[in-house]
Design an enzyme around this catalytic site. Structure first.
Site, mmCIF file in Angstrom:
data_model
loop_
_atom_site.group_PDB
_atom_site.id
_atom_site.type_symbol
_atom_site.label_atom_id
_atom_site.label_comp_id
_atom_site.label_asym_id
_atom_site.label_seq_id
_atom_site.Cartn_x
_atom_site.Cartn_y
_atom_site.Cartn_z
ATOM 1 N N LEU A 157 0.948 -1.282 0.108
ATOM 2 C CA LEU A 157 -0.059 0.013 -0.125
ATOM 3 C C LEU A 157 0.805 1.269 0.032
ATOM 4 C CD1 LEU A 157 -2.496 -1.271 2.659
ATOM 5 C CD2 LEU A 157 -2.502 -1.444 0.444
ATOM 6 N N ARG B 40 0.287 13.985 7.634
ATOM 7 C CA ARG B 40 1.310 14.080 8.684
ATOM 8 C C ARG B 40 2.872 14.377 8.541
ATOM 9 N NH1 ARG B 40 -1.235 8.986 11.651
ATOM 10 N NH2 ARG B 40 -1.283 8.329 9.560
ATOM 11 N N ALA C 18 52.017 25.172 -3.324
ATOM 12 C CA ALA C 18 51.030 25.813 -2.724
ATOM 13 C C ALA C 18 50.307 26.939 -3.472
ATOM 14 C CB ALA C 18 51.437 26.271 -1.336
ATOM 15 N N LYS D 137 4.781 10.540 0.685
ATOM 16 C CA LYS D 137 5.330 9.753 2.191
ATOM 17 C C LYS D 137 6.302 8.774 1.728
ATOM 18 C CE LYS D 137 3.072 7.383 5.059
ATOM 19 N NZ LYS D 137 2.272 7.062 6.262
ATOM 20 N N ASN E 289 40.731 27.382 -15.610
ATOM 21 C CA ASN E 289 40.300 26.694 -16.649
ATOM 22 C C ASN E 289 38.951 27.355 -17.440
ATOM 23 O OD1 ASN E 289 38.826 26.463 -14.264
ATOM 24 N ND2 ASN E 289 37.856 24.533 -14.767
HETATM 25 C C1 UD1 Z 1 -3.243 1.861 9.204
HETATM 26 C C2 UD1 Z 1 -4.216 0.965 9.618
HETATM 27 C C3 UD1 Z 1 -4.119 0.816 11.255
HETATM 28 C C4 UD1 Z 1 -2.634 0.048 11.663
HETATM 29 C C5 UD1 Z 1 -1.691 1.355 10.898
HETATM 30 C C6 UD1 Z 1 -0.120 0.876 11.151
HETATM 31 C C7 UD1 Z 1 -6.321 1.301 8.545
HETATM 32 C C8 UD1 Z 1 -7.466 1.706 8.264
HETATM 33 N N1 UD1 Z 1 -5.550 1.691 9.689
HETATM 34 O O1 UD1 Z 1 -3.291 3.234 9.785
HETATM 35 O O2 UD1 Z 1 -5.081 -0.085 11.881
HETATM 36 O O3 UD1 Z 1 -2.427 0.341 12.928
HETATM 37 O O4 UD1 Z 1 -1.977 1.592 9.415
HETATM 38 O O5 UD1 Z 1 0.104 -0.213 10.279
HETATM 39 O O6 UD1 Z 1 -6.003 0.345 7.541
HETATM 40 N N2 UD1 Z 1 -2.927 3.785 1.857
HETATM 41 C C9 UD1 Z 1 -3.131 3.914 0.439
HETATM 42 N N3 UD1 Z 1 -4.292 4.419 0.107
HETATM 43 C C10 UD1 Z 1 -5.460 5.094 0.903
HETATM 44 C C11 UD1 Z 1 -4.835 5.046 2.383
HETATM 45 C C12 UD1 Z 1 -3.629 4.505 2.678
HETATM 46 O O7 UD1 Z 1 -2.363 3.264 -0.415
HETATM 47 O O8 UD1 Z 1 -6.351 5.433 0.412
HETATM 48 C C13 UD1 Z 1 -1.488 3.417 2.068
HETATM 49 C C14 UD1 Z 1 -0.712 4.664 2.582
HETATM 50 O O9 UD1 Z 1 0.214 5.174 1.614
HETATM 51 C C15 UD1 Z 1 0.201 3.720 3.685
HETATM 52 C C16 UD1 Z 1 -0.544 2.747 3.994
HETATM 53 O O10 UD1 Z 1 -1.647 2.529 3.314
HETATM 54 O O11 UD1 Z 1 1.270 3.091 3.110
HETATM 55 C C17 UD1 Z 1 -1.271 3.115 5.568
HETATM 56 O O12 UD1 Z 1 -1.762 4.105 5.380
HETATM 57 P P1 UD1 Z 1 -1.960 5.078 6.492
HETATM 58 O O13 UD1 Z 1 -2.602 6.354 6.385
HETATM 59 O O14 UD1 Z 1 -0.435 5.381 7.101
HETATM 60 O O15 UD1 Z 1 -2.705 4.602 7.726
HETATM 61 P P2 UD1 Z 1 -2.831 4.568 9.277
HETATM 62 O O16 UD1 Z 1 -3.501 5.567 9.684
HETATM 63 O O17 UD1 Z 1 -1.276 4.501 9.780
HETATM 64 CA CA CA Z 2 0.756 4.318 8.806
#
Ligand code: UD1
Ligand code: CA
Length: 456
Positions: free
Chosen positions: A8, A15, A374, A22, A380
């Site tokens: 993902l 943030r 020195a 990210k 150049n």
């Molecule tokens: C997510 C989990 C949470 C877990 C945490 C740490 C969900 C709803 N929550 O929260 O339970 O404890 O990760 O692992 O799954 N991403 C996408 N598409 C989207 C949203 C996110 O590709 O629409 C990807 C982001 O790029 C990231 C990953 O999913 O790499 C996690 O997304 P992030 O927003 O960091 O989720 P958390 O709020 O950390």
């Molecule tokens: Ca995360």
């Protein structure tokens, strides 16, 4: 059964407060998502699909070859992201789908492997006990059975007190996952399609958990503070491996070595050294304190300290610094020296030749056994173009010589100190360009009388 992975990586990472997606922030010189893809591949999974969305082309461009890409045009949540991947992956009958987040670079392949090995039934998730679970989804259980994951924003106070957290890392039965995703809704605090909801949906079919993941390994990056913490952990990991192989590291807390760097056993690294990109350090070389080297090669027994090297090659037993700047295209042959306050660019310093103090050598070739006095520099650049300086073997360049390029000094040539050399010097000849020295006797006394008069 074949295993297929989904990474993902479509989120913006709000943030981080940055325009850069990210997952493209780097740890030890490698983007977060590339670390994750590598860990998945090292766990033995060959079929990998990365979900890209925010900055899709940039992210896709940072992926290693052979990785499939699925686009999530709108980031509607982690569940939606997995659906986008499955849309690209075709028939999942008989497949296990491993899902991992793209923002967790410290994952070890062994941990992913143990999740896959433990997986049976509809789903198995990786969990960890976090000293501070803030921000993570909490794992709800009924004894050994996992019943659901609840996101922090949707959790009750009682649920928030749970310290076992979900890590966005799951093994799913492919068809069960696809079916469950159809049923995920977005009526939650964030208005997103949560992947975590799949766990509740599949709970009746048996969801297992591999608990006790190492909190240091599963730390995700959601902020620049997290990034710095993860970077520090990765740095320790990289340096520990080099130390185990026989590289001496004076102070690992103050040594920065990128993932792509190679160090030979017997190399010695002093504190405040940054080795980046495809830099290599050979056995017996001593680097630091205070060295920044990127894409540079430091040869056996070389000595480099308090200096900056960019795309430079330092030969065997060569010496650099203190306070030298080696710019791209600097090649130092064996036993040569580039010393204090010297800058070089696109210059070869031949075997045993020395540029010891206060010089600039640009677009130059220096033969073997020559010495640059020195304060000498290559002029150049004529304001429009760069020109070459060719210096032969055993040449003696007097201090403060200006070599106005293009210019060539033959083997065994000399130049007089302070000369502006704008014409070639033949082999064995002395080039000197200097006006006669005059002597004014009694000058000091005359000056003193003049000053007395003024005051009087
Ligand atoms: C997510 C989990 C949470 C877990 C945490 C740490 C969900 C709803 N929550 O929260 O339970 O404890 O990760 O692992 O799954 N991403 C996408 N598409 C989207 C949203 C996110 O590709 O629409 C990807 C982001 O790029 C990231 C990953 O999913 O790499 C996690 O997304 P992030 O927003 O960091 O989720 P958390 O709020 O950390
Ligand atoms: Ca995360």
């Amino acid at each position: 059964m074949s295993v297929r992975a989904v990474v993902l990586a479509a989120g913006k990472g709000k943030r981080m407060n940055s325009d850069l997606p990210k997952v493209l922030f780097e740890v030890a010189g490698r983007p977060l998502v590339a670390w994750v893809v590598e860990a998945v591949a090292s766990a033995g999974v060959e079929d990998i699909t990365v979900v890209v969305g925010h900055g899709a082309d940039l992210v896709a461009g940072a992926l290693p070859p052979g990785v499939a890409v699925a686009r999530q045009e709108e980031q509607l949540g982690t569940g939606h992201a997995v659906r986008c991947a499955l849309d690209e992956m075709g028939d999942l009958a008989g497949d296990t789908v491993l899902v991992v987040p793209g923002d967790t670079p410290l994952f070890r392949p062994e941990s992913l492997r143990s999740l896959l090995d433990a997986h049976t039934g509809a789903a198995t998730l990786l969990t960890a006990e976090m000293p501070d679970p803030t921000g993570y989804g909490r794992v709800l259980r009924d004894g050994d059975r996992v019943t659901a994951i609840v996101e922090e924003a949707d959790a009750t106070d009682e649920q928030r007190a749970v310290r076992e957290v979900a890590l966005s890392t799951y093994a799913f039965d492919g068809p069960a996952l696809a079916e469950a995703l159809e049923r995920v809704e977005n009526d939650n605090a964030q208005g997103e399609y949560y992947l975590t909801d799949v766990v509740g949906i599949l709970a009746g079919d048996g969801v297992g958990a591999v608990a006790g993941a190492d909190p240091d390994e599963v730390q995700g990056v959601n902020s620049l503070e997290h990034l710095a913490a993860v970077e520090a952990a990765m740095r320790r990991r990289i340096l520990s491996a080099w130390m185990r192989s026989g590289v001496w590291v004076q102070d690992p807390g103050r040594t920065y070595v990128d993932a792509a760097v190679t160090l030979e056993p017997g190399a010695r690294i002093y504190a405040d050294t940054h080795l980046e990109g495809a830099t290599s350090v050979a056995a017996g070389a001593v680097v630091g304190p205070g060295v920044f080297a990127v894409d540079s090669e430091i040869g056996p027994g070389a000595r480099v300290w308090y200096s900056v090297l960019r795309s430079a090659r330092v030969g065997e037993e060569a010496e650099v610094g203190p306070y030298a700047s080696l710019r791209p295209g600097t090649v130092m042959e064996a036993g040569s020296k580039i010393g204090t306050f010297v800058e070089t660019k696109a210059t070869t310093v031949g075997k045993g030749s020395k540029v010891p103090h206060l010089s600039y050598m640009g677009d130059a070739v220096i033969g073997e056994g020559s010495n640059v006095g020195a304060g000498s520099i290559t002029c150049n650049y004529d304001g429009y173009q760069k020109h070459r300086t060719v210096i032969g073997d055993r040449v003696r360049i007097g201090s403060d010589t200006m070599l106005v390029a293009p210019v060539e000094l033959g083997d065994d040539a000399w130049t007089g100190a302070g000369s502006v050399i704008s014409r070639d010097v033949a082999p064995g000849a002395l080039g000197v360009e200097r006006s006669q020295q005059r002597e004014v006797p009694g000058y000091a006394a005359r000056r003193a009388r003049k000053a007395e008069k003024k005051e009087g």
